[in-house]
Design a protein around this motif. Structure first.
Motif, PDB file in Angstrom:
ATOM      1  N   ILE A 150       0.795  -1.035  -0.121  1.00 47.21           N
ATOM      2  CA  ILE A 150       0.150  -0.036  -0.216  1.00 47.21           C
ATOM      3  C   ILE A 150       0.797   1.168  -0.033  1.00 47.21           C
ATOM      4  N   VAL A 151       0.607   2.135  -0.870  1.00 45.52           N
ATOM      5  CA  VAL A 151       1.376   3.564  -0.840  1.00 45.52           C
ATOM      6  C   VAL A 151       0.645   4.379  -0.310  1.00 45.52           C
ATOM      7  N   LEU A 152       1.156   5.250   0.703  1.00 49.08           N
ATOM      8  CA  LEU A 152       0.192   6.145   1.518  1.00 49.08           C
ATOM      9  C   LEU A 152       1.121   7.505   1.024  1.00 49.08           C
ATOM     10  N   ALA A 153       0.228   8.544   0.769  1.00 49.57           N
ATOM     11  CA  ALA A 153       0.764   9.756   0.313  1.00 49.57           C
ATOM     12  C   ALA A 153       0.689  10.753   1.773  1.00 49.57           C
ATOM     13  N   VAL A 154       1.969  11.235   2.157  1.00 54.98           N
ATOM     14  CA  VAL A 154       2.167  11.789   3.413  1.00 54.98           C
ATOM     15  C   VAL A 154       2.540  13.464   3.263  1.00 54.98           C
ATOM     16  N   ASP A 155       1.939  14.388   3.617  1.00 52.86           N
ATOM     17  CA  ASP A 155       2.410  15.715   3.520  1.00 52.86           C
ATOM     18  C   ASP A 155       2.457  16.427   4.829  1.00 52.86           C
ATOM     19  N   GLY A 156       2.460  15.572   6.099  1.00 51.51           N
ATOM     20  CA  GLY A 156       2.418  16.076   7.215  1.00 51.51           C
ATOM     21  C   GLY A 156       1.381  17.131   7.885  1.00 51.51           C
ATOM     22  N   SER A 157       0.278  17.263   6.986  1.00 50.97           N
ATOM     23  CA  SER A 157      -0.910  18.167   7.375  1.00 50.97           C
ATOM     24  C   SER A 157      -1.656  17.516   8.366  1.00 50.97           C
ATOM     25  N   ARG A 158      -2.683  18.304   9.132  1.00 49.60           N
ATOM     26  CA  ARG A 158      -3.644  17.697  10.120  1.00 49.60           C
ATOM     27  C   ARG A 158      -4.595  17.176   9.390  1.00 49.60           C
ATOM     28  N   ALA A 159      -5.081  17.675   8.052  1.00 46.57           N
ATOM     29  CA  ALA A 159      -6.152  16.895   7.111  1.00 46.57           C
ATOM     30  C   ALA A 159      -5.697  15.557   6.779  1.00 46.57           C
ATOM     31  N   VAL A 164      -3.515   8.641   7.199  1.00 49.13           N
ATOM     32  CA  VAL A 164      -2.389   7.697   7.754  1.00 49.13           C
ATOM     33  C   VAL A 164      -2.990   6.399   8.443  1.00 49.13           C
ATOM     34  N   ASP A 165      -4.024   7.067   9.399  1.00 51.65           N
ATOM     35  CA  ASP A 165      -4.437   5.935  10.178  1.00 51.65           C
ATOM     36  C   ASP A 165      -5.244   4.642   9.360  1.00 51.65           C
ATOM     37  N   PHE A 166      -5.876   5.334   8.354  1.00 50.29           N
ATOM     38  CA  PHE A 166      -6.568   4.661   7.544  1.00 50.29           C
ATOM     39  C   PHE A 166      -5.661   3.350   6.712  1.00 50.29           C
ATOM     40  N   ALA A 167      -4.570   3.846   6.194  1.00 50.06           N
ATOM     41  CA  ALA A 167      -3.461   3.389   5.486  1.00 50.06           C
ATOM     42  C   ALA A 167      -2.888   2.195   6.339  1.00 50.06           C
ATOM     43  N   PHE A 168      -2.550   2.497   7.758  1.00 54.83           N
ATOM     44  CA  PHE A 168      -1.790   1.539   8.605  1.00 54.83           C
ATOM     45  C   PHE A 168      -3.034   0.435   8.794  1.00 54.83           C
ATOM     46  N   ALA A 169      -4.344   0.836   9.265  1.00 55.31           N
ATOM     47  CA  ALA A 169      -5.138  -0.176   9.311  1.00 55.31           C
ATOM     48  C   ALA A 169      -5.487  -1.099   8.201  1.00 55.31           C
ATOM     49  N   GLU A 170      -5.348  -0.554   7.236  1.00 60.02           N
ATOM     50  CA  GLU A 170      -5.673  -1.194   5.820  1.00 60.02           C
ATOM     51  C   GLU A 170      -4.537  -2.138   5.505  1.00 60.02           C
ATOM     52  N   GLU A 218       7.800  12.389  11.866  1.00 60.40           N
ATOM     53  CA  GLU A 218       6.790  12.818  12.897  1.00 60.40           C
ATOM     54  C   GLU A 218       5.391  12.490  12.244  1.00 60.40           C
ATOM     55  N   ALA A 219       5.023  12.647  11.035  1.00 58.18           N
ATOM     56  CA  ALA A 219       3.629  12.302  10.642  1.00 58.18           C
ATOM     57  C   ALA A 219       3.128  10.951  10.896  1.00 58.18           C
ATOM     58  N   LEU A 220       4.124   9.871  11.116  1.00 54.79           N
ATOM     59  CA  LEU A 220       3.883   8.532  11.305  1.00 54.79           C
ATOM     60  C   LEU A 220       3.908   8.091  12.629  1.00 54.79           C
ATOM     61  N   ALA A 221       4.299   9.335  13.514  1.00 54.73           N
ATOM     62  CA  ALA A 221       4.448   8.953  14.994  1.00 54.73           C
ATOM     63  C   ALA A 221       3.567   8.223  15.611  1.00 54.73           C
ATOM     64  N   VAL A 232       7.152  -1.084   7.200  1.00 56.94           N
ATOM     65  CA  VAL A 232       7.054   0.335   6.735  1.00 56.94           C
ATOM     66  C   VAL A 232       8.377   0.842   5.935  1.00 56.94           C
ATOM     67  N   GLU A 233       8.319   1.139   4.851  1.00 56.37           N
ATOM     68  CA  GLU A 233       9.240   1.836   3.992  1.00 56.37           C
ATOM     69  C   GLU A 233       9.206   3.465   4.044  1.00 56.37           C
ATOM     70  N   LEU A 234       9.980   4.104   4.579  1.00 53.31           N
ATOM     71  CA  LEU A 234       9.809   5.511   4.193  1.00 53.31           C
ATOM     72  C   LEU A 234      10.663   5.919   2.910  1.00 53.31           C
ATOM     73  N   ARG A 235       9.851   6.834   2.229  1.00 56.71           N
ATOM     74  CA  ARG A 235      10.444   7.384   0.913  1.00 56.71           C
ATOM     75  C   ARG A 235      10.220   8.770   1.016  1.00 56.71           C
ATOM     76  N   VAL A 236      11.137   9.462   0.695  1.00 54.03           N
ATOM     77  CA  VAL A 236      11.304  10.798   0.469  1.00 54.03           C
ATOM     78  C   VAL A 236      11.567  11.300  -0.810  1.00 54.03           C
TER      79      VAL A 236
END
Length: 294
Positions: A150-159, A164-170, A218-221, A232-236
């Motif tokens: 699963i690929v999760l788009a992360v931008d660090g926003s509150r929105a 993030v929660d959905f992707a980890f659960a999925e 921090e967004a995945l904390a 989990v693979e972190l990809r910047v």
């Protein structure tokens, strides 16, 4: 059974693929599956004396029962243990499915429905529901399901926290890994605080990249501790977000995005990145709105 997955079915090939995907989602969640067909009489744009005769109610009912029977058969073949129900609701499909989404933990739709134009990657119903659905919306492509993470788009926003929660659960439900992808450029990266007050606008070598790596971490904390079974693979990526996500989707089984991200305009329900990946991603896309907007 703990919840409900709802899928729209209109008899199109796209919707039948969505039904099969929804059945698997319901099995993973130990949830029920409701197949919904929304029917509305078309409004003729020609004079009454030129209009073609409309089918009577009996013909409509027979046609609807036939397409629902096929949808139910597909669902039970894909996930025999799932409790499958179906409903016919009179109304515009987007209105009906948006209302139905209030009772669901996931709404599934095909990328194109009946009447979709050849070559058009995404129908108006899918776009509308991604913006207005009251639960996460999964838009399924008209192609066989592929493997990959699963690929999760992360931008660090509150929105984006709900995505993030959905992707980890999925990922935990599917038993697959997660690629958390954050793309940035010098135009969209927040400027880190200056180390030297005499040079307030200067950034040392690599400072922006380091700041973006911290933002992703921090967004995945807390989520990695909550889901230790998910690799989990972190990809910047230094590059445009849309292009990076579309490229990553080619090797993914699902792409998860927030409805709006960092810099999104207040009141805009679906951001440009979300719209772009809905149209161009190579895999199914889940759009997750913040809880306060559902």
């Amino acid at each position: 059974m703990s919840g409900l997955v709802i899928v729209g079915a209109d008899g199109s090939a796209s919707s039948l693929v969505a039904v099969e995907a929804a059945a698997r989602e319901a099995r993973w969640r130990d949830a029920g599956l409701r197949i919904v067909n929304a029917f509305h009489w078309p409004v003729a744009s020609v004079p009454l004396w030129q209009a073609l005769p409309m089918p009577d109610e009996g013909e409509i009912r027979k046609m609807t029962e036939g397409l629902l029977a096929e949808a139910v058969r597909r669902a039970r073949t894909a996930a025999p243990s799932v409790d499958v129900t179906h409903a016919v609701v009179v109304g515009e499909p987007v209105t009906v499915l948006e209302a139905q989404s209030r009772a669901a933990e996931l709404l599934v739709v095909g990328s194109r429905g009946v009447g979709g134009f050849v070559g058009l990657l995404l129908g108006s119903t899918a776009v509308h529901l991604a913006a207005h659905g009251r639960c996460p919306v999964l838009v399924v492509r008209d192609r066989a399901e592929s493997g990959g993470p699963i690929v999760l788009a992360v931008d660090g926003s509150r929105a984006g926290e709900a995505a993030v929660d959905f992707a980890f659960a999925e990922a935990a439900l599917r038993g697959v890994g997660l690629v958390a992808l954050h793309a940035w450029t010098t135009w969209n990266a927040p400027v880190p605080p200056p180390q030297d007050p005499a040079e307030p606008y200067a950034s040392g070598p690599g400072m922006l990249a380091q700041a973006e790596e911290r933002l992703l971490a921090e967004a995945l904390a807390g989520r990695r501790e909550r889901y230790p079974e998910v690799p989990v693979e972190l990809r910047v990526v230094h590059g445009a977000t849309r292009e990076a996500l579309v490229e990553a989707s080619s090797a993914a089984q699902l792409l998860v995005v927030g409805a709006r991200g960092r810099g999104g305009f207040a009141g805009l329900l679906l951001g440009s990145v979300s719209q772009a990946v809905l149209h161009h991603a190579h895999c199914p896309v889940a759009v997750v709105r913040p809880l306060g907007e559902r």
